[in-house]
Design a protein around this motif. Structure first.
Motif, mmCIF file in Angstrom:
data_model
loop_
_atom_site.group_PDB
_atom_site.id
_atom_site.type_symbol
_atom_site.label_atom_id
_atom_site.label_comp_id
_atom_site.label_asym_id
_atom_site.label_seq_id
_atom_site.Cartn_x
_atom_site.Cartn_y
_atom_site.Cartn_z
ATOM 1 N N PRO A 288 -48.362 -16.204 -47.231
ATOM 2 C CA PRO A 288 -49.471 -15.461 -47.822
ATOM 3 C C PRO A 288 -49.121 -13.983 -48.044
ATOM 4 O O PRO A 288 -48.090 -13.503 -47.576
ATOM 5 N N VAL A 289 -50.018 -13.272 -48.761
ATOM 6 C CA VAL A 289 -49.828 -11.827 -48.946
ATOM 7 C C VAL A 289 -51.053 -11.089 -48.396
ATOM 8 O O VAL A 289 -51.362 -9.983 -48.822
ATOM 9 N N ASP A 290 -51.736 -11.711 -47.437
ATOM 10 C CA ASP A 290 -52.965 -11.099 -46.926
ATOM 11 C C ASP A 290 -52.717 -9.747 -46.252
ATOM 12 O O ASP A 290 -53.554 -8.847 -46.324
ATOM 13 N N PHE A 291 -51.555 -9.550 -45.625
ATOM 14 C CA PHE A 291 -51.282 -8.249 -44.988
ATOM 15 C C PHE A 291 -51.141 -7.152 -46.052
ATOM 16 O O PHE A 291 -51.567 -6.020 -45.856
ATOM 17 N N HIS A 292 -50.505 -7.519 -47.160
ATOM 18 C CA HIS A 292 -50.342 -6.548 -48.260
ATOM 19 C C HIS A 292 -51.741 -6.140 -48.760
ATOM 20 O O HIS A 292 -52.040 -4.950 -48.918
ATOM 21 N N VAL A 293 -52.567 -7.179 -48.999
ATOM 22 C CA VAL A 293 -53.898 -6.931 -49.561
ATOM 23 C C VAL A 293 -54.751 -6.103 -48.596
ATOM 24 O O VAL A 293 -55.408 -5.132 -48.995
ATOM 25 N N ALA A 294 -54.693 -6.455 -47.300
ATOM 26 C CA ALA A 294 -55.476 -5.692 -46.310
ATOM 27 C C ALA A 294 -55.025 -4.234 -46.299
ATOM 28 O O ALA A 294 -55.842 -3.311 -46.159
ATOM 29 N N GLY A 295 -53.729 -4.015 -46.462
ATOM 30 C CA GLY A 295 -53.204 -2.640 -46.503
ATOM 31 C C GLY A 295 -53.743 -1.880 -47.703
ATOM 32 O O GLY A 295 -54.179 -0.727 -47.583
ATOM 33 N N PHE A 296 -53.739 -2.531 -48.879
ATOM 34 C CA PHE A 296 -54.258 -1.855 -50.079
ATOM 35 C C PHE A 296 -55.743 -1.521 -49.893
ATOM 36 O O PHE A 296 -56.202 -0.444 -50.287
ATOM 37 N N GLU A 297 -56.476 -2.462 -49.292
ATOM 38 C CA GLU A 297 -57.917 -2.224 -49.076
ATOM 39 C C GLU A 297 -58.123 -1.054 -48.119
ATOM 40 O O GLU A 297 -58.999 -0.211 -48.322
ATOM 41 N N ALA A 298 -57.286 -0.999 -47.079
ATOM 42 C CA ALA A 298 -57.417 0.105 -46.119
ATOM 43 C C ALA A 298 -57.161 1.453 -46.796
ATOM 44 O O ALA A 298 -57.699 2.484 -46.388
ATOM 45 N N LEU A 299 -56.346 1.427 -47.848
ATOM 46 C CA LEU A 299 -56.066 2.675 -48.578
ATOM 47 C C LEU A 299 -57.157 2.970 -49.620
ATOM 48 O O LEU A 299 -57.044 3.924 -50.387
ATOM 49 N N GLY A 300 -58.176 2.116 -49.654
ATOM 50 C CA GLY A 300 -59.334 2.411 -50.511
ATOM 51 C C GLY A 300 -59.400 1.609 -51.788
ATOM 52 O O GLY A 300 -60.291 1.851 -52.616
ATOM 53 N N ALA A 301 -58.466 0.646 -51.980
ATOM 54 C CA ALA A 301 -58.514 -0.149 -53.219
ATOM 55 C C ALA A 301 -59.582 -1.236 -53.089
ATOM 56 O O ALA A 301 -59.816 -1.748 -51.994
ATOM 57 N N ARG A 302 -60.206 -1.566 -54.195
ATOM 58 C CA ARG A 302 -61.099 -2.741 -54.247
ATOM 59 C C ARG A 302 -60.255 -3.902 -54.740
ATOM 60 O O ARG A 302 -59.610 -3.812 -55.794
ATOM 61 N N VAL A 303 -60.240 -4.973 -53.946
ATOM 62 C CA VAL A 303 -59.345 -6.077 -54.308
ATOM 63 C C VAL A 303 -60.136 -7.360 -54.515
ATOM 64 O O VAL A 303 -60.993 -7.712 -53.709
ATOM 65 N N ASP A 304 -59.822 -8.036 -55.603
ATOM 66 C CA ASP A 304 -60.442 -9.320 -55.905
ATOM 67 C C ASP A 304 -59.273 -10.278 -56.163
ATOM 68 O O ASP A 304 -58.359 -9.938 -56.904
ATOM 69 N N ASP A 305 -59.287 -11.432 -55.506
ATOM 70 C CA ASP A 305 -58.145 -12.334 -55.743
ATOM 71 C C ASP A 305 -58.580 -13.704 -56.229
ATOM 72 O O ASP A 305 -57.947 -14.715 -55.932
ATOM 73 N N THR A 306 -59.650 -13.719 -57.009
ATOM 74 C CA THR A 306 -60.061 -14.998 -57.586
ATOM 75 C C THR A 306 -59.134 -15.350 -58.755
ATOM 76 O O THR A 306 -58.436 -14.493 -59.291
ATOM 77 N N TYR A 307 -59.137 -16.620 -59.119
ATOM 78 C CA TYR A 307 -58.342 -17.146 -60.228
ATOM 79 C C TYR A 307 -56.837 -16.918 -60.057
ATOM 80 O O TYR A 307 -56.088 -16.759 -61.026
ATOM 81 N N GLY A 308 -56.396 -16.818 -58.775
ATOM 82 C CA GLY A 308 -54.946 -16.765 -58.528
ATOM 83 C C GLY A 308 -54.289 -15.441 -58.835
ATOM 84 O O GLY A 308 -53.056 -15.343 -58.862
ATOM 85 N N ILE A 309 -55.105 -14.408 -59.086
ATOM 86 C CA ILE A 309 -54.507 -13.099 -59.399
ATOM 87 C C ILE A 309 -55.088 -12.045 -58.474
ATOM 88 O O ILE A 309 -56.308 -11.994 -58.269
ATOM 89 N N MET A 310 -54.225 -11.227 -57.891
ATOM 90 C CA MET A 310 -54.733 -10.119 -57.101
ATOM 91 C C MET A 310 -55.006 -8.944 -58.053
ATOM 92 O O MET A 310 -54.079 -8.425 -58.674
ATOM 93 N N ARG A 311 -56.298 -8.601 -58.162
ATOM 94 C CA ARG A 311 -56.663 -7.443 -58.997
ATOM 95 C C ARG A 311 -57.086 -6.330 -58.054
ATOM 96 O O ARG A 311 -58.108 -6.454 -57.374
ATOM 97 N N ALA A 312 -56.300 -5.284 -57.999
ATOM 98 C CA ALA A 312 -56.622 -4.173 -57.099
ATOM 99 C C ALA A 312 -56.926 -2.942 -57.944
ATOM 100 O O ALA A 312 -56.217 -2.653 -58.910
ATOM 101 N N GLN A 313 -57.985 -2.250 -57.571
ATOM 102 C CA GLN A 313 -58.374 -1.064 -58.345
ATOM 103 C C GLN A 313 -58.708 0.089 -57.420
ATOM 104 O O GLN A 313 -59.397 -0.110 -56.404
ATOM 105 N N ALA A 314 -58.248 1.257 -57.787
ATOM 106 C CA ALA A 314 -58.594 2.467 -57.033
ATOM 107 C C ALA A 314 -58.750 3.585 -58.054
ATOM 108 O O ALA A 314 -57.883 4.451 -58.186
ATOM 109 N N PRO A 315 -59.873 3.557 -58.802
ATOM 110 C CA PRO A 315 -60.021 4.503 -59.918
ATOM 111 C C PRO A 315 -59.933 5.960 -59.484
ATOM 112 O O PRO A 315 -59.443 6.810 -60.229
#
Ligand code: UD1
Length: 432
Positions: free
Chosen positions: A123-150
């Motif tokens: 899995p890549v859950d540690f990567h995603v949790a790290g991005f979220e901790a840095l303030g990104a909004r992450v959605d991983d539906t439909y098999g794609i990790m979409r991370a945004q930090a406008p």
């Protein structure tokens, strides 16, 4: 399908120059994405995984040109897409490394999830949790990790799972945090040499990173990085593979351009098995014993522990030992795939959970076998070099993912093998 026909090749003699590291180079290519300008990376290995990563960078609009063999210029002044193509991510898990730099630089990353792999669930859950901790909004539906930090990323305290100290998550979060506002600490960070090299590269470009080589990294975000010139470290897995090749097939081989310090645990285990290993600056000399190896137990662990990528090679050595060895695989749950194939060559191996109980036998014999990933493929070649008769290894293309000129280097020290295409196509993915 590519097949490798390997004959008993003993003893191996001569020298081998070790190429740049696969796992060390991939993060450097991703890190270069953070620089609005040119970067030169030297000692880049000519392997399939590097090709895949370069295709990924080019798909994002980044210029990559080889100035000469092994010397790569990357110009990431313009990145014109934040969407990583699925066909590249599915080929190689390392391509997920583009997520951190895209997020850090553009505030947005769309990277398909790498999915499963024959060496275990990854899995890549540690990567995603790290991005979220840095303030990104992450959605991983439909098999794609979409991370945004406008409004950009913001430093935070990130605590990785201490059992694994994930290499990939450490690198991806470090890359994302380099241009973030404020300070990020990564606890239980990986201290593998490839992570250290990536941190040193970033520091040379102007990043502020403390604790390099330890399990706590402190990253003070900077506004921009400057291009630099940096050489990839020698591939310790390639070096380890040739060390085991010599130990298994017999002979006396010198390895050039290695960092012996990166291989301390492997050198210790080989010496315990009765192999003579001499270090001399950036060279290693391996002198096999004329007796069968002694049994040696190993437990795979994050650096400086025994590397999981060399567990299959150790399994082959243990298969020929004078007694029983116990291998414990703690990193990847399905990394014993190669043992069924070794059993076809006469090995006596029983798997119970994370353990492989290997009872050494006097001789392995050639057989038709199938490789399932890059390290399993290499291990089967090593087994074949020391086995009686000829071994036919299916899926030999896996070797090209991580070993530059593997067969040519083995030929040069006396090994006998030939590659052929049997005309059948078969797709087997391993994202190692
Ligand atoms: C890297 C190497 C690989 C090596 C491995 C361990 C590259 C391209 N690959 O892989 O050759 O075998 O390190 O040294 O450098 N995990 C999670 N969630 C995550 C991330 C990891 O559960 O988000 C788990 C994995 O499933 C695995 C363990 O953590 O069980 C360690 O994985 P990790 O260190 O991340 O390996 P990779 O970076 O994928």
């Amino acid at each position: 399908m590519q097949q490798l026909l390997v004959s008993n090749s003993t003893p191996l003699t001569g020298s081998v120059t070790i190429s740049g590291s696969k796992n060390g180079t991939l993060p450097l290519l991703a890190a270069a994405m953070l620089i609005e300008g040119e970067t030169i990376i030297e000692n880049v290995p000519d392997i399939h995984d590097v090709d895949t990563m370069l295709q990924m960078l080019q798909a994002l609009g980044i210029e990559c040109i080889f100035l000469q063999p092994g010397v790569l210029k990357i110009d990431a002044t313009d990145i014109n897409s934040c969407q990583a193509p699925y066909h590249l991510v599915r080929q190689m898990r390392g391509s997920f490394y583009v997520a951190g730099p895209l997020l850090g630089r553009l505030g947005e990353a769309q990277v398909p999830l790498p999915g499963g792999c024959v060496i275990g669930s990854r899995p890549v859950d540690f990567h995603v949790a790290g991005f979220e901790a840095l303030g990104a909004r992450v959605d991983d539906t439909y098999g794609i990790m979409r991370a945004q930090a406008p409004s950009g990323l913001h430093g935070n305290r990130i605590y990785l799972d201490p059992r694994w100290r994930s290499v990939g998550a450490t690198i991806n979060v470090m890359l994302a945090a380099t241009l973030a506002k404020g300070t990020t600490t990564i606890e239980n960070a990986s201290c593998e040499p490839e992570v250290v090299a990536c941190s040193q590269f970033l520091k040379q470009c102007g990043a502020q990173i403390e604790g390099v080589g330890s399990n706590i990294l402190t990253i003070r975000g900077v506004e921009k990085l400057e291009g630099t010139r940096f050489a990839s470290i020698p591939d310790r897995m390639e070096a380890g593979t040739f060390m085991y090749a010599t130990a298994i097939a017999g002979g006396d081989v010198r390895l050039k351009r290695v960092y012996p310090d990166h291989l301390v645990m492997v050198i210790d285990r080989l010496r315990e098995a009765g192999v003579r290993v001499e270090t001399d600056g950036d060279q290693l000399r391996i002198i096999a014993s004329s007796d069968r190896p002694r049994p040696v137990d190993i437990t795979t662990a994050p650096y400086p522990g025994f590397p999981t990528d060399l567990q299959p090679a150790h399994g082959v050595l243990a298969a020929r030992a004078t007694g029983t060895s116990v291998l414990e695989e703690t990193i990847f749950d399905a990394r014993y795939n190669y043992t069924d194939e070794l059993a076809r060559m006469g090995a006596d191996i029983r798997i119970t959970g994370q353990l492989a109980i290997v009872k050494g036998v006097p001789q392995l014999t050639g057989a038709p076998v199938e490789a399932t990933d890059v390290r399993a493929a290499a291990a089967l070649v090593l087994a074949a070099l020391g086995a009686e008769g000829q071994t036919v290894i299916d899926n030999a293309h896996f070797l090209d993912r991580g070993y530059q000129n593997f067969e040519a280097k083995l030929h040069a020290i006396g090994a006998s093998m030939v590659r052929q295409d049997d005309g059948n196509s078969k797709e087997l993915l391993c994202l190692a």
